[in-house]
Design a protein around this motif. Structure first.
Motif, PDB file in Angstrom:
ATOM      1  N   LEU A   3       3.545 -18.564  14.163  1.00 10.68           N
ATOM      2  CA  LEU A   3       4.157 -19.294  15.264  1.00 10.68           C
ATOM      3  C   LEU A   3       5.666 -19.052  15.293  1.00 10.68           C
ATOM      4  CD1 LEU A   3       2.424 -22.762  14.874  1.00 10.68           C
ATOM      5  CD2 LEU A   3       2.004 -21.110  16.661  1.00 10.68           C
ATOM      6  N   THR A   4       6.208 -18.960  16.487  1.00 10.64           N
ATOM      7  CA  THR A   4       7.667 -18.859  16.604  1.00 10.64           C
ATOM      8  C   THR A   4       8.260 -20.251  16.430  1.00 10.64           C
ATOM      9  OG1 THR A   4       7.667 -19.234  18.986  1.00 10.64           O
ATOM     10  CG2 THR A   4       7.431 -16.941  18.241  1.00 10.64           C
ATOM     11  N   ASP A   5       9.571 -20.316  16.212  1.00  5.66           N
ATOM     12  CA  ASP A   5      10.229 -21.610  16.055  1.00  5.66           C
ATOM     13  C   ASP A   5      10.125 -22.441  17.331  1.00  5.66           C
ATOM     14  OD1 ASP A   5      10.914 -21.063  13.443  1.00  5.66           O
ATOM     15  OD2 ASP A   5      12.884 -20.249  13.965  1.00  5.66           O
ATOM     16  N   ILE A  11       4.800 -28.082  19.123  1.00  7.27           N
ATOM     17  CA  ILE A  11       3.571 -28.569  18.502  1.00  7.27           C
ATOM     18  C   ILE A  11       3.820 -29.634  17.437  1.00  7.27           C
ATOM     19  CG2 ILE A  11       1.587 -27.877  17.088  1.00  7.27           C
ATOM     20  CD1 ILE A  11       1.746 -25.158  18.444  1.00  7.27           C
ATOM     21  N   GLU A  12       4.880 -29.496  16.672  1.00 12.68           N
ATOM     22  CA  GLU A  12       5.102 -30.360  15.509  1.00 12.68           C
ATOM     23  C   GLU A  12       5.075 -31.863  15.813  1.00 12.68           C
ATOM     24  OE1 GLU A  12       8.054 -30.645  11.666  1.00 12.68           O
ATOM     25  OE2 GLU A  12       8.865 -29.850  13.543  1.00 12.68           O
ATOM     26  N   ARG A  30       2.472 -26.238   9.540  1.00 13.07           N
ATOM     27  CA  ARG A  30       2.758 -24.931  10.155  1.00 13.07           C
ATOM     28  C   ARG A  30       1.995 -23.824   9.440  1.00 13.07           C
ATOM     29  NH1 ARG A  30       8.690 -22.793  12.013  1.00 13.07           N
ATOM     30  NH2 ARG A  30       7.990 -20.885  13.022  1.00 13.07           N
ATOM     31  N   GLN A  31       1.932 -23.887   8.127  1.00 15.64           N
ATOM     32  CA  GLN A  31       1.208 -22.887   7.346  1.00 15.64           C
ATOM     33  C   GLN A  31      -0.287 -22.955   7.649  1.00 15.64           C
ATOM     34  OE1 GLN A  31       1.227 -23.554   3.121  1.00 15.64           O
ATOM     35  NE2 GLN A  31       0.888 -21.381   2.666  1.00 15.64           N
ATOM     36  N   VAL A  32      -0.812 -24.160   7.806  1.00 20.50           N
ATOM     37  CA  VAL A  32      -2.232 -24.337   8.103  1.00 20.50           C
ATOM     38  C   VAL A  32      -2.558 -23.805   9.502  1.00 20.50           C
ATOM     39  CG1 VAL A  32      -4.040 -26.053   8.491  1.00 20.50           C
ATOM     40  CG2 VAL A  32      -2.516 -26.279   6.544  1.00 20.50           C
ATOM     41  N   ILE A  33      -1.728 -24.112  10.484  1.00 20.81           N
ATOM     42  CA  ILE A  33      -1.968 -23.622  11.847  1.00 20.81           C
ATOM     43  C   ILE A  33      -1.857 -22.103  11.888  1.00 20.81           C
ATOM     44  CG2 ILE A  33      -1.072 -23.621  14.205  1.00 20.81           C
ATOM     45  CD1 ILE A  33      -0.488 -26.594  13.852  1.00 20.81           C
ATOM     46  N   ASP A  34      -0.899 -21.544  11.157  1.00 18.11           N
ATOM     47  CA  ASP A  34      -0.805 -20.081  11.080  1.00 18.11           C
ATOM     48  C   ASP A  34      -2.082 -19.487  10.479  1.00 18.11           C
ATOM     49  OD1 ASP A  34       1.683 -19.825  12.260  1.00 18.11           O
ATOM     50  OD2 ASP A  34       2.766 -19.814  10.350  1.00 18.11           O
ATOM     51  N   ALA A  35      -2.650 -20.137   9.461  1.00 16.62           N
ATOM     52  CA  ALA A  35      -3.895 -19.663   8.848  1.00 16.62           C
ATOM     53  C   ALA A  35      -5.049 -19.727   9.845  1.00 16.62           C
ATOM     54  CB  ALA A  35      -4.219 -20.494   7.611  1.00 16.62           C
TER      55      ALA A  35
END
Length: 130
Positions: A3-5, A11-12, A30-35
């Motif tokens: 995800l971009t910043d 989303i956050e 963020r790490q979980v959504i990227d996964a």
């Protein structure tokens, strides 16, 4: 593709608090959504997620939990409303018979009455049948 910043900033605020009711803190959302994005973009099995995403079980469980408690629906609804308000929403829908196929049983057949599993047998009165 992580995800971009700018995407993460949208989303956050929609995600639940990272401190669960019991146990320790959750891994970074963020790490979980990227996964999860990586898994569905590449089609890789959960167990084959790269190590930098952390435990595949954690990402899978968070995906299931957020689906069950309505978090994903809340996020998608809010993002669609934001995109619509910014007039940044463009829908293209194409459906034809080459991609949507009816099952063979739906192709104009009539419904029959259910047939009994087997015929009932009756005893014969003829002693010669023994």
């Amino acid at each position: 593709m992580p995800l971009t910043d700018a995407q993460w900033a949208c989303i956050e605020p929609l995600l639940p608090d990272r401190t669960p009711k019991r146990g320790g803190r959750w891994r970074d959302h963020r790490q979980v959504i990227d996964a999860i994005v990586f898994k569905y973009r590449t089609g890789t099995p959960w167990m084959d997620l790269p190590e930098h995403f952390g435990s595949w079980k954690g990402a899978h469980n968070r995906l299931r939990m957020w689906a069950a408690d309505g978090t994903w629906e809340k996020v998608f609804t809010a993002l669609l409303a934001q995109a619509d308000a910014e007039e940044n929403l463009d829908w293209v829908v194409a459906v034809d018979s080459t991609i949507v196929r009816a099952h063979q049983h739906t192709a104009g057949t009539y419904k029959r009455e259910p047939q009994p599993a087997s015929r009932t047998t009756t005893l014969s009165d003829d002693p010669a049948a023994d």
